[in-house]
Design a protein around this motif. Sequence first.
Motif, PDB file in Angstrom:
ATOM      1  N   HIS A  69       0.941  -1.247  -0.100  1.00  0.00           N
ATOM      2  CA  HIS A  69      -0.011  -0.107   0.111  1.00  0.00           C
ATOM      3  C   HIS A  69       0.773   1.365   0.083  1.00  0.00           C
ATOM      4  O   HIS A  69       1.735   1.460   0.972  1.00  0.00           O
ATOM      5  CB  HIS A  69      -0.958  -0.068   1.389  1.00  0.00           C
ATOM      6  CG  HIS A  69      -1.548   1.283   1.309  1.00  0.00           C
ATOM      7  ND1 HIS A  69      -3.317   0.997   1.568  1.00  0.00           N
ATOM      8  CD2 HIS A  69      -1.597   2.691   1.444  1.00  0.00           C
ATOM      9  CE1 HIS A  69      -3.621   2.339   1.636  1.00  0.00           C
ATOM     10  NE2 HIS A  69      -2.713   3.446   1.613  1.00  0.00           N
ATOM     11  N   HIS A  71       1.695   5.315  -2.410  1.00  0.00           N
ATOM     12  CA  HIS A  71       1.303   6.423  -3.186  1.00  0.00           C
ATOM     13  C   HIS A  71       2.567   6.845  -3.835  1.00  0.00           C
ATOM     14  O   HIS A  71       3.015   8.090  -3.405  1.00  0.00           O
ATOM     15  CB  HIS A  71       0.577   7.296  -2.327  1.00  0.00           C
ATOM     16  CG  HIS A  71      -0.413   7.008  -1.505  1.00  0.00           C
ATOM     17  ND1 HIS A  71      -1.937   6.711  -1.918  1.00  0.00           N
ATOM     18  CD2 HIS A  71      -0.420   6.404  -0.099  1.00  0.00           C
ATOM     19  CE1 HIS A  71      -2.592   6.119  -1.115  1.00  0.00           C
ATOM     20  NE2 HIS A  71      -1.898   5.842  -0.005  1.00  0.00           N
ATOM     21  N   LYS A 287      -9.907   1.677  -4.901  1.00  0.00           N
ATOM     22  CA  LYS A 287      -9.565   2.228  -3.764  1.00  0.00           C
ATOM     23  C   LYS A 287     -10.593   3.226  -3.263  1.00  0.00           C
ATOM     24  O   LYS A 287     -11.056   4.064  -4.236  1.00  0.00           O
ATOM     25  CB  LYS A 287      -8.081   2.762  -3.698  1.00  0.00           C
ATOM     26  CG  LYS A 287      -7.955   3.500  -2.385  1.00  0.00           C
ATOM     27  CD  LYS A 287      -7.592   2.610  -1.326  1.00  0.00           C
ATOM     28  CE  LYS A 287      -7.245   3.517  -0.070  1.00  0.00           C
ATOM     29  NZ  LYS A 287      -5.990   4.282  -0.063  1.00  0.00           N
ATOM     30  N   HIS A 384      -4.823  -0.658   6.855  1.00  0.00           N
ATOM     31  CA  HIS A 384      -4.325  -0.064   8.082  1.00  0.00           C
ATOM     32  C   HIS A 384      -4.913  -0.619   9.445  1.00  0.00           C
ATOM     33  O   HIS A 384      -4.187  -0.990  10.045  1.00  0.00           O
ATOM     34  CB  HIS A 384      -4.457   1.558   8.163  1.00  0.00           C
ATOM     35  CG  HIS A 384      -4.184   2.273   6.809  1.00  0.00           C
ATOM     36  ND1 HIS A 384      -3.078   1.962   6.097  1.00  0.00           N
ATOM     37  CD2 HIS A 384      -5.167   3.171   6.020  1.00  0.00           C
ATOM     38  CE1 HIS A 384      -3.233   2.737   4.888  1.00  0.00           C
ATOM     39  NE2 HIS A 384      -4.477   3.448   4.961  1.00  0.00           N
ATOM     40  N   ASP A 448       2.875   2.926   3.330  1.00  0.00           N
ATOM     41  CA  ASP A 448       1.763   4.065   3.077  1.00  0.00           C
ATOM     42  C   ASP A 448       2.627   5.443   2.730  1.00  0.00           C
ATOM     43  O   ASP A 448       1.893   6.698   3.155  1.00  0.00           O
ATOM     44  CB  ASP A 448       0.894   4.409   4.315  1.00  0.00           C
ATOM     45  CG  ASP A 448      -0.436   5.054   3.757  1.00  0.00           C
ATOM     46  OD1 ASP A 448      -0.424   5.055   2.504  1.00  0.00           O
ATOM     47  OD2 ASP A 448      -1.282   5.347   4.764  1.00  0.00           O
TER      48      ASP A 448
HETATM   49 ZN    ZN Z   1      -2.780   5.232   1.805  1.00  0.00          ZN
END
Ligand code: ZN
Length: 573
Positions: A69, A71, A287, A384, A448
Amino acid sequence: MLGGDLIIIASAIITMDDAAPRAEAVVVHTASGTIATVGSVASCRAAAPSAPECDLGEAVLLPGFIEAHSHPFLSGVVTQPPAYWIAPYVGYPAWDDVATLFRRLQTDEPTGRPLIFNGLDRLLQQVVEPDNTLLDGFFPDRPVAVFDNSGHEVYFNSAAIDFLGWSATAPADPEGARFGRNADGTSNGRAYETAGVMAVAGPLMASAIGHPLFSAAQWYALMAAGGITTTTDMTYSTPYLVGYEALAAVPDCPLRISLYHMSTEADADQPLSCGLPDTMIRKQGIKLWADGSPWVGTAALSYSYLDSAVVRGAGIPIGPSGEAAMNYTREQLDAALDHFAPLGWQMSFHVNGDVGLDIVLDAYERALRVHGVTGTDHRWRVEHLGGARSDQFPRLAALGVFASLGPFQVIYWGDLLDGELFPTEIGAEWMRFGDAVDAGVCVSFHNDGSVSPPTPLLNIQTAITRRTPSGMVHGSNQAISLDAALAAQTIDAARTLHRDHEIGSIAEGKLADFVELSMDPYRAEPTAFCEQVQVGGTWRGGRRIDLAGFLAEVRAIDPAAHAHLARPAQQCH
Ligand SMILES: [Zn+2]
């Protein structure tokens, strides 16, 4: 050597393949980038008699780590130069440190140049929620945006409000997001949740970030330095594709990527059309952000924060936040699932709070049943789960839902969670690795990015010890075995991405993606794991990655072709 075989010999090979957990050597077919043979040195030499050998000496070889996970593009543009990364653990432990940087830049940077900051943490840096008035005190004339470290909020000054053309009034709220307003309807310099954050940050970043592809490449290099060979983008929108293609086309690109399209994008239900092999770029799922962040008080929790100085200082409502913290109604979650589930996409919902998880699992259970997916190998994900309760993990297991957990919440906030934010019975066991593994849930780990730096080895150390960098142990009953922690960064992360047939373990026929470690992790002292076990390099598709070469190649690419990628995805709603 092109098209031939290469024998890689290491002091040990930890395959993460239960059928043969240890090996001495591996034969790589360099043209296809796949693993031809795994076994003893003798068996590899017999299988590839004329192949050259690469002896890694003391290094131990594992499957490349997988960041389940992340970005990455956004992380690059918001944290790497020319943006400023102001997270507490990259040199700005207190608000004073941030304020000092602000004052220096206001003096040093050319008049009017917009500035982008990322990583403000109201809890750890102890600052009230900024608004335009607070930021105007530092930056009276140039447009400035400051991302909260959670990514769920952005703060901006009056010059930015003018720059956005919002001087008269803030626009209508986007789906699943909102803008902060004064009583008269004008913007107060705050925006909340992804669509709102991006509506503000997009235009500002477009003018502040000159070579977004190179910004992203710098984040790729950070991930590779942490041992990662496959990542995800959980904020994918179609404009990013050209950027990911450009990075993947560089021979020394260190990462494969699986994309999760933001549910709010108009074309989120469409398949990916990409000219590169899907081993490099693949669209995997959808998502959605069901709730917010525990560090700003927007996670949907059944319990209250402690009425402590730390909570007050960060301006967090004591709560309990409950269902009001959800970004979507139950009906909206059902509608989103009814849209995407029949098309076969894997669903991935961000959810930090226990109330949020109950609601998401209710929605998943209904949609799985209604669309005939119950009992299939759907691997729908929840992300999470910091505030989840123990009793929720058996329900995940029963539904076949996978958990991607964030050890970073324990690493950086663990000392605050236990006794400052929440009573010990909740805070010490925040991020329940043990309960998840014991319930039989498939667990992956993530950092993350840009919420925390990409550090798989620190994730593993934290999961096996429940120790924070201060040395405190929180919820030792939630520690898991090294086997389980390694799996969460390799084979189980591959399962989470529906990629365990090609990555996640060192086995014949799989892609030759490896991480070199300085020593055998099973011989390391758990509390000194990260000092003793270090990443020596990575391999992707049988090629040892040259990160300096990768960065130089991307820097030389004409930035004009990717200028639009400085601007985070424009939302359609
Ligand atoms: Zn995230």
